[in-house]
Design a protein around this motif. Structure first.
Motif, PDB file in Angstrom:
ATOM      1  N   MET A 137      -4.458   7.066   4.107  1.00 19.51           N
ATOM      2  CA  MET A 137      -3.559   6.937   5.270  1.00 19.51           C
ATOM      3  C   MET A 137      -4.079   6.631   6.697  1.00 19.51           C
ATOM      4  O   MET A 137      -3.105   6.230   7.470  1.00 19.51           O
ATOM      5  N   TRP A 138      -5.009   6.838   7.210  1.00 20.88           N
ATOM      6  CA  TRP A 138      -6.350   6.317   7.957  1.00 20.88           C
ATOM      7  C   TRP A 138      -6.074   4.755   8.218  1.00 20.88           C
ATOM      8  O   TRP A 138      -5.768   4.456   9.343  1.00 20.88           O
ATOM      9  N   GLU A 139      -5.412   4.215   7.257  1.00 27.29           N
ATOM     10  CA  GLU A 139      -5.712   2.841   6.786  1.00 27.29           C
ATOM     11  C   GLU A 139      -4.975   2.405   6.991  1.00 27.29           C
ATOM     12  O   GLU A 139      -4.515   1.203   7.741  1.00 27.29           O
ATOM     13  N   SER A 140      -3.471   3.146   7.189  1.00 28.23           N
ATOM     14  CA  SER A 140      -1.951   2.523   6.292  1.00 28.23           C
ATOM     15  C   SER A 140      -2.076   2.709   8.424  1.00 28.23           C
ATOM     16  O   SER A 140      -1.699   2.037   8.844  1.00 28.23           O
ATOM     17  N   LEU A 182      -4.141  -0.292   9.962  1.00 32.89           N
ATOM     18  CA  LEU A 182      -3.274  -1.851   9.261  1.00 32.89           C
ATOM     19  C   LEU A 182      -1.979  -1.428  10.596  1.00 32.89           C
ATOM     20  O   LEU A 182      -1.341  -3.000  11.037  1.00 32.89           O
ATOM     21  N   THR A 183      -1.319  -0.781  10.737  1.00 32.77           N
ATOM     22  CA  THR A 183      -0.105  -0.478  11.428  1.00 32.77           C
ATOM     23  C   THR A 183       0.290  -0.987  13.422  1.00 32.77           C
ATOM     24  O   THR A 183       0.350  -1.844  13.830  1.00 32.77           O
ATOM     25  N   LEU A 184      -0.605  -0.335  13.544  1.00 33.55           N
ATOM     26  CA  LEU A 184      -1.995  -0.852  14.759  1.00 33.55           C
ATOM     27  C   LEU A 184      -2.503  -2.432  14.939  1.00 33.55           C
ATOM     28  O   LEU A 184      -1.748  -2.882  15.649  1.00 33.55           O
ATOM     29  N   ILE A 185      -2.654  -2.576  14.290  1.00 33.21           N
ATOM     30  CA  ILE A 185      -3.392  -3.929  14.698  1.00 33.21           C
ATOM     31  C   ILE A 185      -2.452  -5.143  14.520  1.00 33.21           C
ATOM     32  O   ILE A 185      -2.372  -6.030  14.599  1.00 33.21           O
ATOM     33  N   ALA A 186      -1.043  -4.582  13.135  1.00 32.36           N
ATOM     34  CA  ALA A 186      -0.166  -5.695  13.081  1.00 32.36           C
ATOM     35  C   ALA A 186       0.699  -5.288  13.972  1.00 32.36           C
ATOM     36  O   ALA A 186       0.845  -7.103  14.741  1.00 32.36           O
ATOM     37  N   THR A 187       1.219  -4.428  14.531  1.00 34.91           N
ATOM     38  CA  THR A 187       2.208  -4.416  15.946  1.00 34.91           C
ATOM     39  C   THR A 187       1.333  -5.295  16.827  1.00 34.91           C
ATOM     40  O   THR A 187       1.442  -6.024  18.140  1.00 34.91           O
ATOM     41  N   ALA A 188       0.359  -5.026  17.446  1.00 33.95           N
ATOM     42  CA  ALA A 188      -0.864  -5.840  18.481  1.00 33.95           C
ATOM     43  C   ALA A 188      -0.732  -7.156  17.608  1.00 33.95           C
ATOM     44  O   ALA A 188      -0.201  -8.314  18.909  1.00 33.95           O
ATOM     45  N   GLY A 189      -0.581  -7.967  17.009  1.00 31.48           N
ATOM     46  CA  GLY A 189      -1.233  -9.066  16.281  1.00 31.48           C
ATOM     47  C   GLY A 189       0.703  -9.455  16.626  1.00 31.48           C
ATOM     48  O   GLY A 189       1.094 -10.804  17.182  1.00 31.48           O
ATOM     49  N   ASN A 190       1.687  -8.707  16.570  1.00 36.95           N
ATOM     50  CA  ASN A 190       2.975  -9.087  16.060  1.00 36.95           C
ATOM     51  C   ASN A 190       2.600  -9.622  17.866  1.00 36.95           C
ATOM     52  O   ASN A 190       3.722 -10.678  18.488  1.00 36.95           O
ATOM     53  N   ASN A 191       3.309  -8.489  18.745  1.00 39.71           N
ATOM     54  CA  ASN A 191       3.235  -8.729  20.389  1.00 39.71           C
ATOM     55  C   ASN A 191       2.698 -10.180  21.226  1.00 39.71           C
ATOM     56  O   ASN A 191       3.296 -10.130  21.596  1.00 39.71           O
ATOM     57  N   MET A 195       1.832  -5.580   8.157  1.00 38.53           N
ATOM     58  CA  MET A 195       3.133  -4.335   8.412  1.00 38.53           C
ATOM     59  C   MET A 195       3.445  -4.230   7.064  1.00 38.53           C
ATOM     60  O   MET A 195       3.272  -3.278   6.469  1.00 38.53           O
ATOM     61  N   LEU A 196       3.171  -5.402   6.746  1.00 33.89           N
ATOM     62  CA  LEU A 196       3.994  -5.072   4.875  1.00 33.89           C
ATOM     63  C   LEU A 196       3.086  -4.109   4.006  1.00 33.89           C
ATOM     64  O   LEU A 196       3.280  -3.637   3.242  1.00 33.89           O
ATOM     65  N   ARG A 197       1.224  -4.697   4.221  1.00 33.71           N
ATOM     66  CA  ARG A 197       0.543  -3.644   3.471  1.00 33.71           C
ATOM     67  C   ARG A 197       0.391  -2.561   3.874  1.00 33.71           C
ATOM     68  O   ARG A 197       0.406  -1.689   3.692  1.00 33.71           O
ATOM     69  N   ALA A 198       0.529  -2.596   5.425  1.00 39.34           N
ATOM     70  CA  ALA A 198       0.679  -0.909   6.034  1.00 39.34           C
ATOM     71  C   ALA A 198       1.821  -0.602   5.074  1.00 39.34           C
ATOM     72  O   ALA A 198       1.649   0.660   4.700  1.00 39.34           O
ATOM     73  N   LEU A 199       2.878  -0.514   5.261  1.00 38.79           N
ATOM     74  CA  LEU A 199       4.234   0.294   4.171  1.00 38.79           C
ATOM     75  C   LEU A 199       3.949   0.163   3.102  1.00 38.79           C
ATOM     76  O   LEU A 199       3.840   1.288   2.160  1.00 38.79           O
ATOM     77  N   SER A 200       2.986  -0.719   2.482  1.00 38.73           N
ATOM     78  CA  SER A 200       2.895  -0.940   0.631  1.00 38.73           C
ATOM     79  C   SER A 200       2.094   0.430   0.368  1.00 38.73           C
ATOM     80  O   SER A 200       1.820   0.777  -0.329  1.00 38.73           O
ATOM     81  N   GLN A 201       1.203   1.313   1.495  1.00 39.94           N
ATOM     82  CA  GLN A 201       0.437   1.710   1.645  1.00 39.94           C
ATOM     83  C   GLN A 201       0.507   3.567   2.144  1.00 39.94           C
ATOM     84  O   GLN A 201      -0.018   4.337   1.377  1.00 39.94           O
ATOM     85  N   ALA A 202       2.113   3.015   2.206  1.00 39.99           N
ATOM     86  CA  ALA A 202       2.687   4.821   2.521  1.00 39.99           C
ATOM     87  C   ALA A 202       3.478   5.329   1.886  1.00 39.99           C
ATOM     88  O   ALA A 202       3.577   5.209   0.190  1.00 39.99           O
ATOM     89  N   PRO A 203       2.839   6.928   1.935  1.00 39.76           N
ATOM     90  CA  PRO A 203       3.247   7.555   0.908  1.00 39.76           C
ATOM     91  C   PRO A 203       4.643   7.425   0.201  1.00 39.76           C
ATOM     92  O   PRO A 203       5.597   7.346   1.407  1.00 39.76           O
TER      93      PRO A 203
END
Length: 106
Positions: A1-4, A7-16, A62-70
């Motif tokens: 869960m923490w990995e997701s 990943l979401t935080l890093i992905a959001t930073a990358g997008n912005n 972000m797609l990777r993080a979403l794929s790991q979400a429950p």
């Protein structure tokens, strides 16, 4: 869960950050079109190109993080998104205080 979450935080930073770099790069570029000369100008602009790569990399993360979400998180995300799409621009005949929730409590 923490990995997701990470990943979401890093992905959001990358997008912005990618979008900021792209905007910075377009200051000296012509309006985007499908002309070969314009595409080459965008591809050769380092700020714009690096921003584009960061934006794409952020989307993939972000797609990777979403794929790991429950599965429950997938359902919540999808349901909220579909509710927003369904109710976007709909006129609700009920009280205006109720119309602000965009149908998420239905």
């Amino acid at each position: 869960m923490w990995e997701s979450i990470c990943l979401t935080l890093i992905a959001t930073a990358g997008n912005n950050i990618g979008k900021v770099l792209q905007k910075k790069g377009t200051v000296i570029l012509p309006p985007l079109s499908f002309k070969l000369k314009v595409i080459k100008a965008y591809a050769s602009n380092k700020a714009w190109f690096f921003g584009f790569l960061m934006d794409i990399f952020g989307a993939l993360l972000m797609l990777r993080a979403l794929s790991q979400a429950p599965p429950k998180a997938h359902h919540l995300y999808t349901r909220t998104y579909l509710d927003l799409l369904y109710n976007w621009g709909r006129k609700d005949e009920s009280d205006s205080r109720e119309a602000g929730h965009l149908g998420m409590m239905r």
